[in-house]
Design a protein around this motif. Structure first.
Motif, mmCIF file in Angstrom:
data_model
loop_
_atom_site.group_PDB
_atom_site.id
_atom_site.type_symbol
_atom_site.label_atom_id
_atom_site.label_comp_id
_atom_site.label_asym_id
_atom_site.label_seq_id
_atom_site.Cartn_x
_atom_site.Cartn_y
_atom_site.Cartn_z
ATOM 1 N N ALA A 96 -45.070 -50.707 5.723
ATOM 2 C CA ALA A 96 -45.517 -49.761 4.692
ATOM 3 C C ALA A 96 -46.997 -49.942 4.389
ATOM 4 N N PHE A 97 -47.449 -51.196 4.271
ATOM 5 C CA PHE A 97 -48.840 -51.467 3.905
ATOM 6 C C PHE A 97 -49.807 -51.269 5.073
ATOM 7 N N LEU A 98 -49.297 -51.366 6.302
ATOM 8 C CA LEU A 98 -50.144 -51.105 7.459
ATOM 9 C C LEU A 98 -50.327 -49.610 7.713
ATOM 10 N N VAL A 99 -49.314 -48.834 7.376
ATOM 11 C CA VAL A 99 -49.312 -47.415 7.758
ATOM 12 C C VAL A 99 -49.777 -46.476 6.655
ATOM 13 N N PHE A 100 -49.514 -46.783 5.385
ATOM 14 C CA PHE A 100 -49.805 -45.777 4.354
ATOM 15 C C PHE A 100 -51.283 -45.380 4.244
ATOM 16 N N PRO A 101 -52.280 -46.229 4.621
ATOM 17 C CA PRO A 101 -53.668 -45.740 4.595
ATOM 18 C C PRO A 101 -53.904 -44.546 5.520
ATOM 19 N N ALA A 102 -53.053 -44.373 6.541
ATOM 20 C CA ALA A 102 -53.203 -43.244 7.468
ATOM 21 C C ALA A 102 -52.990 -41.905 6.775
ATOM 22 N N VAL A 103 -52.315 -41.916 5.631
ATOM 23 C CA VAL A 103 -52.118 -40.677 4.864
ATOM 24 C C VAL A 103 -53.462 -40.064 4.492
ATOM 25 N N ASN A 104 -54.461 -40.912 4.252
ATOM 26 C CA ASN A 104 -55.782 -40.417 3.872
ATOM 27 C C ASN A 104 -56.565 -39.846 5.052
ATOM 28 N N VAL A 105 -55.997 -39.968 6.236
ATOM 29 C CA VAL A 105 -56.601 -39.355 7.422
ATOM 30 C C VAL A 105 -55.823 -38.096 7.824
ATOM 31 N N LEU A 106 -54.498 -38.215 7.873
ATOM 32 C CA LEU A 106 -53.657 -37.116 8.354
ATOM 33 C C LEU A 106 -53.174 -36.195 7.243
ATOM 34 N N GLY A 107 -53.019 -36.720 6.044
ATOM 35 C CA GLY A 107 -52.411 -35.941 4.966
ATOM 36 C C GLY A 107 -50.909 -36.164 4.945
ATOM 37 N N ILE A 108 -50.323 -36.122 3.754
ATOM 38 C CA ILE A 108 -48.906 -36.457 3.625
ATOM 39 C C ILE A 108 -48.009 -35.409 4.248
ATOM 40 N N ASN A 109 -48.360 -34.121 4.135
ATOM 41 C CA ASN A 109 -47.509 -33.080 4.729
ATOM 42 C C ASN A 109 -47.414 -33.235 6.243
ATOM 43 N N ARG A 110 -48.530 -33.491 6.878
ATOM 44 C CA ARG A 110 -48.508 -33.669 8.334
ATOM 45 C C ARG A 110 -47.692 -34.885 8.721
ATOM 46 N N MET A 111 -47.845 -35.988 7.991
ATOM 47 C CA MET A 111 -47.095 -37.198 8.333
ATOM 48 C C MET A 111 -45.603 -36.994 8.131
ATOM 49 N N LEU A 112 -45.231 -36.224 7.108
ATOM 50 C CA LEU A 112 -43.819 -35.920 6.909
ATOM 51 C C LEU A 112 -43.290 -35.023 8.023
ATOM 52 N N ARG A 113 -44.116 -34.074 8.492
ATOM 53 C CA ARG A 113 -43.691 -33.214 9.598
ATOM 54 C C ARG A 113 -43.498 -34.030 10.879
#
Length: 386
Positions: A96-113
């Motif tokens: 969780a702590f390694l991956v969640f910073p990627a949300v600030n690059v991809l955006g949460i909607n894209r990561m959920l898709r």
């Protein structure tokens, strides 16, 4: 449902998306019964997943190292979790702590898709192919048979199906209606077949919360006091867990024994660990031998405390609370229900802090400090929110 990349998007975006997709596929396969029974294969997959997650972190590290506050918020738990490997061999919380910073690059909607596509694909792969290699069938006190359909146990099957159902609901305006209704019907059948009561109850709770969030003015008039009360939920449930297990361990009565029966012996198993192992500030190796002889330490909050220690436990609960506080904002309203149901799942399942099951831990990204433009992009992923 399609995943595509615009010409102007960077190589980093493509690499992050590919790595995240691969991580989720491997993580779902990692939870299959076949891998669970093959320790050497599980070991290899665990560290391949860790490598992918670490590269994800490196590719999005500029979103962490852009302020001292972000460095502190991310690196402190990461260092503690890496150190815990010396005691408990492998700690799933680290993903969780390694991956969640990627949300600030991809955006949460894209990561959920991406997660929905990867999770659904690998979910079908396990059910169709891994079921032949290994399927566990469990019988409970009620006498009901609960098949795992290729996964390590029926609860894992139910929880992964629950995540797919939640993602479908959150992203319903971006998904073809035929796909939306067809997958929902299939997932509902799978959850029912699994007999995973927690998943069934949490799916109902999720739908009710979503309807409430989207059709009432409760969150439209946010107050700090209201948000503080709601954000305390992880600590409330943590204290309830401690109290109930303490009462069962030292002052058991008929009511608690009946509760233990309803919870498939979870209180009985947990009371053993609670009395056998002293509370420590740092991680403790509670051992797989005990799990095979006594029973698993399933309840998430007790597992978090006993296995990871008081320091990591408090940090994680604090991060959950801060995330809920942030998600109470109107612009995050459609995400909060999926986060909250896994806070409740922590009462009975330790998977609530495992990213491969609880993908909604990605919402932890809201605790990071960003510029106004980055904040907007984090949530919308360059697409308009409803």
């Amino acid at each position: 449902m399609s995943i595509y990349f615009k010409k102007e998007e960077t190589v980093r975006t493509f690499l992050l998306s590919f790595l995240f997709f691969s991580l989720i596929v491997l993580s779902i396969i990692y939870n299959s019964g076949y891998v669970s029974d093959n320790k050497s294969l599980g070991f290899i997959l665990a560290y391949i997943r860790l490598f992918f997650a670490f590269v994800c972190f490196l590719l999005s590290s500029d979103k962490v190292f852009n302020s001292f506050r972000n460095i502190f918020l991310v690196l402190i738990p990461l260092i503690l979790l890496f150190l815990s490997f010396r005691v408990i061999n492998f700690n799933e919380m680290i993903f969780a702590f390694l991956v969640f910073p990627a949300v600030n690059v991809l955006g949460i909607n894209r990561m959920l898709r991406i997660d929905l596509f990867a999770r659904t694909f690998s979910f079908f792969v396990v059910i169709l192919f891994f079921r032949i290699l290994k399927t566990s069938t469990f019988f409970y006190g009620s006498g009901r048979m609960k098949p795992s359909l290729g996964f390590s146990n029926p609860n894992t099957l139910g929880e992964i199906a629950l995540v797919i159902a939640c993602e479908l609901f959150i992203l319903r305006k971006e998904i073809n209606k035929f796909v939306f209704y067809g997958l929902n019907i299939f997932i509902f059948i799978i959850i029912f077949i699994s007999g995973a009561r927690t998943s069934i109850y949490m799916y109902i709770l999720f739908i009710l919360l979503q309807i409430f969030m989207e059709n009432t003015t409760f969150f439209k008039k946010n107050t700090t006091a209201k948000r503080l009360v709601i954000s305390g939920l992880p600590f409330y449930l943590f204290m309830i867990s401690i109290y109930v297990v303490y009462r069962y361990t030292y002052f058991a009565n008929n009511f608690l024994i009946k509760i233990d029966y309803i919870l498939s012996g979870r209180l009985r198993y947990t009371s053993y660990y609670f009395s056998e192992y002293k509370l420590n500030a740092f991680p403790t190796n509670i051992g797989l031998t005990n799990a095979s002889k006594i029973g698993p330490l399933d309840p998430g909050y007790i597992s978090l405390l006993e296995r990871d220690g008081l320091i990591i436990c408090c940090i994680f609960l604090l991060y959950l609370s801060i995330t809920i506080f942030k998600l109470c904002d109107n612009k995050y309203r459609k995400y909060i229900s999926s986060f909250i149901i896994f806070i409740f799942i922590g009462l009975s399942e330790s998977t609530f802090y495992v990213l491969s099951i609880n993908i909604f831990l990605l919402y932890l990204a809201v605790i990071l400090k960003n510029s106004e433009n980055e904040n907007r992009r984090t949530i919308s992923s360059r697409s308009k929110l409803e």
